[in-house]
Write an enzyme that holds these catalytic residues in place. Structure first.
Site, PDB file in Angstrom:
ATOM      1  N   LYS A   1       0.837  -1.214   0.000  1.00 42.53           N
ATOM      2  CA  LYS A   1       0.000   0.000   0.000  1.00 42.53           C
ATOM      3  C   LYS A   1       0.866   1.256   0.000  1.00 42.53           C
ATOM      4  CE  LYS A   1      -1.544   1.526   4.116  1.00 42.53           C
ATOM      5  NZ  LYS A   1      -1.256   2.910   4.519  1.00 42.53           N
ATOM      6  N   ASN A   2       1.873   1.274   0.889  1.00 43.54           N
ATOM      7  CA  ASN A   2       2.643   2.506   1.062  1.00 43.54           C
ATOM      8  C   ASN A   2       3.639   2.756  -0.060  1.00 43.54           C
ATOM      9  OD1 ASN A   2       1.162   3.072   3.266  1.00 43.54           O
ATOM     10  ND2 ASN A   2       2.734   2.539   4.777  1.00 43.54           N
TER      11      ASN A   2
ATOM     12  N   ARG B   1      -4.552  10.769   4.608  1.00 43.95           N
ATOM     13  CA  ARG B   1      -3.477  11.760   4.679  1.00 43.95           C
ATOM     14  C   ARG B   1      -2.534  11.673   3.500  1.00 43.95           C
ATOM     15  NH1 ARG B   1      -2.622  13.721   9.533  1.00 43.95           N
ATOM     16  NH2 ARG B   1      -0.498  14.130   8.930  1.00 43.95           N
TER      17      ARG B   1
ATOM     18  N   CYS C   1      -4.378  12.671  13.505  1.00 48.22           N
ATOM     19  CA  CYS C   1      -5.155  11.443  13.329  1.00 48.22           C
ATOM     20  C   CYS C   1      -4.991  10.576  14.558  1.00 48.22           C
ATOM     21  CB  CYS C   1      -4.766  10.720  12.049  1.00 48.22           C
ATOM     22  SG  CYS C   1      -3.259   9.803  12.169  1.00 48.22           S
TER      23      CYS C   1
ATOM     24  N   ARG D   1       0.926  14.383  13.494  1.00 50.18           N
ATOM     25  CA  ARG D   1       1.374  14.182  12.121  1.00 50.18           C
ATOM     26  C   ARG D   1       1.369  15.454  11.249  1.00 50.18           C
ATOM     27  NH1 ARG D   1      -0.938   8.628   9.793  1.00 50.18           N
ATOM     28  NH2 ARG D   1       0.936   8.785   8.529  1.00 50.18           N
TER      29      ARG D   1
ATOM     30  N   ASP E   1       4.910   0.407  12.053  1.00 52.46           N
ATOM     31  CA  ASP E   1       3.714  -0.243  11.494  1.00 52.46           C
ATOM     32  C   ASP E   1       3.588  -1.712  11.903  1.00 52.46           C
ATOM     33  OD1 ASP E   1       3.010   2.110  10.323  1.00 52.46           O
ATOM     34  OD2 ASP E   1       3.678   1.588   8.310  1.00 52.46           O
TER      35      ASP E   1
ATOM     36  N   ILE F   1       8.190   6.751  16.932  1.00 49.89           N
ATOM     37  CA  ILE F   1       7.802   7.476  15.710  1.00 49.89           C
ATOM     38  C   ILE F   1       6.541   8.320  15.933  1.00 49.89           C
ATOM     39  CG2 ILE F   1       7.251   7.271  13.235  1.00 49.89           C
ATOM     40  CD1 ILE F   1      10.047   6.238  13.868  1.00 49.89           C
TER      41      ILE F   1
ATOM     42  N   ARG G   1      -8.564  -0.302   4.766  1.00 47.40           N
ATOM     43  CA  ARG G   1      -7.706   0.704   4.130  1.00 47.40           C
ATOM     44  C   ARG G   1      -6.405   0.101   3.628  1.00 47.40           C
ATOM     45  NH1 ARG G   1      -7.183   6.190   7.374  1.00 47.40           N
ATOM     46  NH2 ARG G   1      -5.936   6.491   5.513  1.00 47.40           N
TER      47      ARG G   1
HETATM   48  N1  EPU Z   1       6.769  14.480  10.932  1.00 49.42           N
HETATM   49  C1  EPU Z   1       6.831  15.812  11.241  1.00 49.42           C
HETATM   50  N2  EPU Z   1       6.718  16.723  10.222  1.00 49.42           N
HETATM   51  C2  EPU Z   1       6.567  16.338   8.926  1.00 49.42           C
HETATM   52  C3  EPU Z   1       6.506  14.975   8.615  1.00 49.42           C
HETATM   53  C4  EPU Z   1       6.613  14.063   9.646  1.00 49.42           C
HETATM   54  O1  EPU Z   1       6.987  16.193  12.400  1.00 49.42           O
HETATM   55  O2  EPU Z   1       6.483  17.221   8.054  1.00 49.42           O
HETATM   56  C5  EPU Z   1       6.879  13.487  12.006  1.00 49.42           C
HETATM   57  C6  EPU Z   1       5.603  12.652  12.162  1.00 49.42           C
HETATM   58  O3  EPU Z   1       4.634  13.311  12.952  1.00 49.42           O
HETATM   59  C7  EPU Z   1       6.139  11.395  12.796  1.00 49.42           C
HETATM   60  C8  EPU Z   1       7.511  11.236  12.128  1.00 49.42           C
HETATM   61  O4  EPU Z   1       7.857  12.532  11.646  1.00 49.42           O
HETATM   62  O5  EPU Z   1       6.317  11.596  14.156  1.00 49.42           O
HETATM   63  C9  EPU Z   1       7.569  10.263  10.967  1.00 49.42           C
HETATM   64  O6  EPU Z   1       6.477  10.499  10.102  1.00 49.42           O
HETATM   65  P1  EPU Z   1       6.542  10.168   8.546  1.00 49.42           P
HETATM   66  O7  EPU Z   1       6.432  11.449   7.803  1.00 49.42           O
HETATM   67  O8  EPU Z   1       7.702   9.289   8.233  1.00 49.42           O
HETATM   68  O9  EPU Z   1       5.184   9.357   8.350  1.00 49.42           O
HETATM   69  P2  EPU Z   1       4.272   9.403   7.080  1.00 49.42           P
HETATM   70  O10 EPU Z   1       5.102   9.604   5.887  1.00 49.42           O
HETATM   71  O11 EPU Z   1       3.128  10.306   7.325  1.00 49.42           O
HETATM   72  C10 EPU Z   1       4.437   6.860   6.483  1.00 49.42           C
HETATM   73  C11 EPU Z   1       3.477   5.718   6.310  1.00 49.42           C
HETATM   74  C12 EPU Z   1       2.924   5.329   7.673  1.00 49.42           C
HETATM   75  C13 EPU Z   1       4.094   4.912   8.558  1.00 49.42           C
HETATM   76  C14 EPU Z   1       5.101   6.073   8.663  1.00 49.42           C
HETATM   77  C15 EPU Z   1       6.345   5.715   9.443  1.00 49.42           C
HETATM   78  C16 EPU Z   1       2.608   6.093   4.103  1.00 49.42           C
HETATM   79  C17 EPU Z   1       1.465   6.481   3.246  1.00 49.42           C
HETATM   80  N3  EPU Z   1       2.406   6.145   5.427  1.00 49.42           N
HETATM   81  O12 EPU Z   1       3.682   7.928   7.067  1.00 49.42           O
HETATM   82  O13 EPU Z   1       2.082   4.202   7.457  1.00 49.42           O
HETATM   83  O14 EPU Z   1       3.642   4.598   9.847  1.00 49.42           O
HETATM   84  O15 EPU Z   1       5.509   6.463   7.328  1.00 49.42           O
HETATM   85  O16 EPU Z   1       6.981   4.631   8.894  1.00 49.42           O
HETATM   86  O17 EPU Z   1       3.658   5.734   3.606  1.00 49.42           O
HETATM   87  C18 EPU Z   1       0.335   2.712   7.933  1.00 49.42           C
HETATM   88  O18 EPU Z   1       0.554   2.163   6.833  1.00 49.42           O
HETATM   89  O19 EPU Z   1      -0.431   2.214   8.797  1.00 49.42           O
HETATM   90  C19 EPU Z   1       0.984   3.978   8.241  1.00 49.42           C
HETATM   91  C20 EPU Z   1       0.555   4.786   9.201  1.00 49.42           C
END
Ligand code: EPU
Length: 437
Positions: free
Chosen positions: A22-23, A93, A117, A122, A309, A331, A401
């Protein structure tokens, strides 16, 4: 609202096949916005988030054909709208992944700012700061992020992420692919999904080097072209089914997976006593150890360490291990919502800040529980499979999802799991009454 009815206690046995990630499919679909030519993606999992991402592309003006269920042929030659509205972003998101490609190709994008969320606040501040470094003007208007490239094109720059961000890295990779000049991303995310996106971008004619390492270099090009790409297997689904075999003391052969993408998970589960054998490059055989599981501590961290995850599923497993296990979540700040539901099923778990201590082993008992997010739902399914009696899991739209056909896949290896909705539940109750009379 759909629910799962699970009767636990049956060891799972047989073969289970892994779907596309998915990701990875989410950013790859967003990347189709970077070109007017057709992109064909294979192995796209048939899950709700991908249906939402497809709707987003179509709302923007793209044409999406699915000659086969898991093949998407996307043509973004007629994009007329550069906007992802709140209605879509609030349900998913990952819609923010439209920002980078729209900004790069059309010099403008408007995407509703996602709120917090179930698992944390996030923010996307790091994505936005990076776009500014590439020359974009970014502002917030009525809850939307509005970004513009002043002369219609972004300019390559050095982007140094102060925190590792997966979708942030992906957004910048896509934006930089069409920027003028070179972009270097420092402290980039190293997840396999990043590498997969880079593979697709390079097939489209981008010049991305170093994906999978901390430093990614992107030499911007004028145009990108059509390409074909197959999405990698879902490493989190793989990890979830490894735990399913172990928690039910079953024996599963997991096919079409990529064990190299979940080394930290396999290593940790082996430490706890799960027997995992790599039959070949894409097949794992999983058995639970006859001597039982041992509690082991774990800390979630960005790839290649243990993924957040898999934290909820690991917690479910640790309820069945002897001794204490301390689980540190680094995380997301609020990713223990499943713990209180597991406690309702008989688990002994204490939470203190970002740390959870599971005291095992406890007999889990079926109970009505509620899913709070995707991976939390998976942990409740796993706990229910190991529990004595019946569990009803509410709000399973969360699991839809990201897990393709989970009921069918688990049933095929012997699980007693059914999807019910309020009307069928009513019918069952009525039938029961009729039988009793
Ligand atoms: N963060 C910030 N600012 C930003 C971006 C991130 O503070 O601009 C923080 C987040 O709040 C978090 C950390 O950095 O504390 C890491 O967040 P990240 O941006 O890596 O997460 P994401 O890209 O929103 C993806 C996956 C998530 C997975 C995380 C961590 C996708 C679509 N989603 O989210 O997947 O948990 O990376 O590996 O790729 C899931 O599949 O259930 C899921 C939540």
């Amino acid at each position: 609202m759909d629910k799962f009815l699970i009767t636990g206690g049956t060891p799972l046995n047989g073969k289970i096949s892994i779907s596309g990630a998915k990701n990875s499919a989410l950013p790859c679909l967003a990347a189709t916005l970077l070109t007017a030519e057709t992109i064909t993606l294979h192995n796209v999992p048939y899950v709700k988030d991908l249906i939402t991402q497809r709707r987003l592309l179509e709302d923007l003006g793209a044409t999406v054909l699915t000659p086969e269920l898991r093949t998407h042929k996307v043509s973004a030659s007629n994009i007329e709208i550069f906007e992802a509205p709140y209605e879509l972003v609030k349900t998913m998101r990952a819609s923010v992944l439209a920002l980078g490609p729209l900004l790069a190709r059309f010099g403008q994008a408007r995407v509703s700012l996602p709120g917090g969320c179930a698992i944390g606040t996030r923010p996307i501040d790091l994505h936005l700061k990076a776009f500014e470094q590439l020359g974009a003007k970014v502002s917030l208007e009525s809850g939307d992020v509005v970004a513009r490239a002043p002369k219609g094109r972004l300019i390559g720059a050095d982007v140094n992420f102060e925190k590792v961000t997966v979708t942030g890295t992906e957004n910048v990779m896509m934006a930089a692919a069409l920027a003028k000049g070179k972009t270097t991303i420092h402290n980039a995310a190293r997840e396999p999904e990043i590498f997969d996106l880079a593979e697709l971008l390079n097939k489209m004619g981008a010049r991305v080097r170093g994906a999978g390492s901390e430093t990614i270099e992107i030499e911007g090009v004028e145009n990108l072209s059509g390409a074909q790409h197959t999405i990698i297997p879902d490493r989190i689904e793989t990890g979830t089914f490894i735990v399913a075999a172990a928690i039910t003391q079953g024996n599963l052969e997991i096919t079409n997976c990529e064990p190299a993408h979940l080394k930290a998970v396999i290593e940790k589960l082996r430490e706890t006593g799960v027997e995992i054998e790599e039959l070949n490059q894409s097949t794992l055989s999983v058995k639970c150890c006859p001597q039982g599981l041992k509690g082991k501590n774990v800390t979630t961290e960005p790839h290649p360490a243990f993924p957040t995850d898999m934290q909820a599923q690991y917690m479910a497993l640790m309820t069945q291990a002897e001794g204490d296990s301390v689980i540190n979540e680094t995380i997301f700040e609020n990713r223990f919502m499943h713990a209180s539901e597991l406690v309702r099923m008989g688990a002994d778990i204490q939470i203190s800040g970002n740390s959870a201590t599971v005291h095992g082993k406890t007999q889990l008992m079926g109970a009505p529980v509620q899913a709070s997010d995707l991976r939390a739902s998976a942990s409740l399914v796993l706990a229910a499979l190991a529990a004595r009696g019946e569990t009803v899991i509410d709000r399973v739209y969360h699991i839809d999802r990201g897990y393709e056909n989970i009921v069918r896949k688990l049933s095929s290896v012997g699980a007693n799991i059914k999807r019910i909705n309020d009307s069928s539940e009513q019918k069952t109750a009525e039938q029961k009454t009729a039988e009793a009379v």
